[in-house]
Design a protein around this motif. Structure first.
Motif, PDB file in Angstrom:
ATOM      1  N   ASN A  11      -3.407  -5.912  -1.689  1.00 17.30           N
ATOM      2  CA  ASN A  11      -3.145  -4.609  -1.090  1.00 17.30           C
ATOM      3  C   ASN A  11      -3.102  -4.676   0.432  1.00 17.30           C
ATOM      4  OD1 ASN A  11      -2.884  -3.169  -3.505  1.00 17.30           O
ATOM      5  ND2 ASN A  11      -5.085  -2.893  -3.676  1.00 17.30           N
ATOM      6  N   LYS A  14       0.282  -6.247   1.611  1.00 15.16           N
ATOM      7  CA  LYS A  14       1.402  -5.304   1.678  1.00 15.16           C
ATOM      8  C   LYS A  14       1.530  -4.704   3.075  1.00 15.16           C
ATOM      9  CE  LYS A  14       0.238  -3.435  -2.903  1.00 15.16           C
ATOM     10  NZ  LYS A  14      -0.184  -2.170  -3.570  1.00 15.16           N
ATOM     11  N   SER A  65      -2.789   1.624   0.111  1.00 14.74           N
ATOM     12  CA  SER A  65      -1.836   0.644   0.635  1.00 14.74           C
ATOM     13  C   SER A  65      -0.379   1.097   0.546  1.00 14.74           C
ATOM     14  CB  SER A  65      -2.005  -0.699  -0.090  1.00 14.74           C
ATOM     15  OG  SER A  65      -1.804  -0.558  -1.488  1.00 14.74           O
ATOM     16  N   ASN A  66       0.019   1.668  -0.591  1.00 14.29           N
ATOM     17  CA  ASN A  66       1.413   2.080  -0.711  1.00 14.29           C
ATOM     18  C   ASN A  66       1.748   3.230   0.231  1.00 14.29           C
ATOM     19  OD1 ASN A  66       1.604   0.145  -2.665  1.00 14.29           O
ATOM     20  ND2 ASN A  66       1.962   1.539  -4.365  1.00 14.29           N
ATOM     21  N   VAL A  69       2.317   1.666   3.625  1.00 20.09           N
ATOM     22  CA  VAL A  69       3.630   1.027   3.714  1.00 20.09           C
ATOM     23  C   VAL A  69       4.716   2.088   3.899  1.00 20.09           C
ATOM     24  CG1 VAL A  69       5.366  -0.306   2.456  1.00 20.09           C
ATOM     25  CG2 VAL A  69       2.974  -1.039   2.425  1.00 20.09           C
ATOM     26  N   MET A  96       7.085   0.987  -6.340  1.00 24.15           N
ATOM     27  CA  MET A  96       5.820   0.963  -5.615  1.00 24.15           C
ATOM     28  C   MET A  96       4.715   1.594  -6.456  1.00 24.15           C
ATOM     29  SD  MET A  96       7.242   2.094  -1.852  1.00 24.15           S
ATOM     30  CE  MET A  96       5.693   1.826  -0.974  1.00 24.15           C
ATOM     31  N   ILE A 160       8.166  -5.417  -0.686  1.00 23.04           N
ATOM     32  CA  ILE A 160       6.938  -5.677   0.060  1.00 23.04           C
ATOM     33  C   ILE A 160       5.716  -5.412  -0.804  1.00 23.04           C
ATOM     34  CG2 ILE A 160       5.503  -4.712   1.920  1.00 23.04           C
ATOM     35  CD1 ILE A 160       8.034  -4.616   3.637  1.00 23.04           C
ATOM     36  N   VAL A 161       5.773  -4.368  -1.602  1.00 22.21           N
ATOM     37  CA  VAL A 161       4.622  -4.008  -2.437  1.00 22.21           C
ATOM     38  C   VAL A 161       4.451  -4.970  -3.615  1.00 22.21           C
ATOM     39  CG1 VAL A 161       3.789  -2.244  -4.050  1.00 22.21           C
ATOM     40  CG2 VAL A 161       4.544  -1.597  -1.752  1.00 22.21           C
TER      41      VAL A 161
END
Length: 204
Positions: A11, A14, A65-66, A69, A96, A160-161
């Motif tokens: 996490n 990311k 985390s998402n 991002v 994601m 990226i995730v």
């Protein structure tokens, strides 16, 4: 900008990867796991969950985390990571949110194989996690048969995730099904100049 979290966390990776892709200057502060910090009153005032990552960008503090991002892409990624069209962006963002399904089975695999002595491993739990992760990556493999990136025609937020999970899956000495489209996607991830710094730091 400050990013709190240990670098071996998927996490955290990311967020670090998104920042690297965007060329953002940041300070990374080790926290969580062996580094502690996350249970201190000062940290809990920032993130009451006591988890990583945590982003501080000026007066803004964010966890999840998402979400981080998405924020970095929206604020700093116009023309690169941010997808302007709402429909196209939703197509990327669904991956994601879907990635949350990896958390529980990956925990069984990672903790079982990387963080537990051989004599104490729960082999049934590890195998159950492996099968579950393989099934999930099979879904991604099928999607990648029709698109070069999970984010669409260009590398982006969904890649990226999912990339940090793929790194562990591909580099672990573990049985994996043949997912040719996933393997091609993974090889392309490895060509990103930011990959060695943010993601491929070794398994632990």
């Amino acid at each position: 900008m400050k990013i709190w979290g240990r670098r071996n966390s998927a996490n955290v990776k990311k967020v670090l990867w998104a920042a690297e892709e965007l060329g953002l200057p940041y300070e990374q502060i080790d926290a969580g796991g062996a580094f502690g910090i996350v249970s201190t009153p000062d940290y809990l005032a920032r993130n009451p969950n006591g988890l990583v990552p945590l982003l501080e960008d000026g007066d803004l503090t964010l966890w999840e985390s998402n979400t981080i991002v998405r924020y970095l892409a929206a604020r700093y990624g116009a023309g690169t990571l941010w997808i302007a069209d709402p429909g196209a962006r939703a197509e990327a963002e669904k991956w994601m949110d879907w990635s949350h399904q990896f958390a529980a089975p990956f925990r069984e695999v990672i903790f079982g194989l990387l963080r537990t002595p051989p004599e104490k491993r729960n082999l049934a739990a590890i195998e159950g996690g492996r099968v579950a992760v393989a099934r999930l990556f099979g879904i991604a493999d099928a999607a990648l048969a029709t698109t070069p990136w999970l984010s669409g025609p260009a590398f982006g937020i969904a890649d990226i995730v999912l990339g940090p999970f793929a790194y562990v899956w591909m580099e672990l000495a573990i049985e994996r099904p043949d997912h040719p489209h996933l393997a091609d996607w993974y090889r392309r991830l490895q060509t990103r100049p930011t990959w060695p710094t943010a993601v491929a730091i070794g398994l632990s």
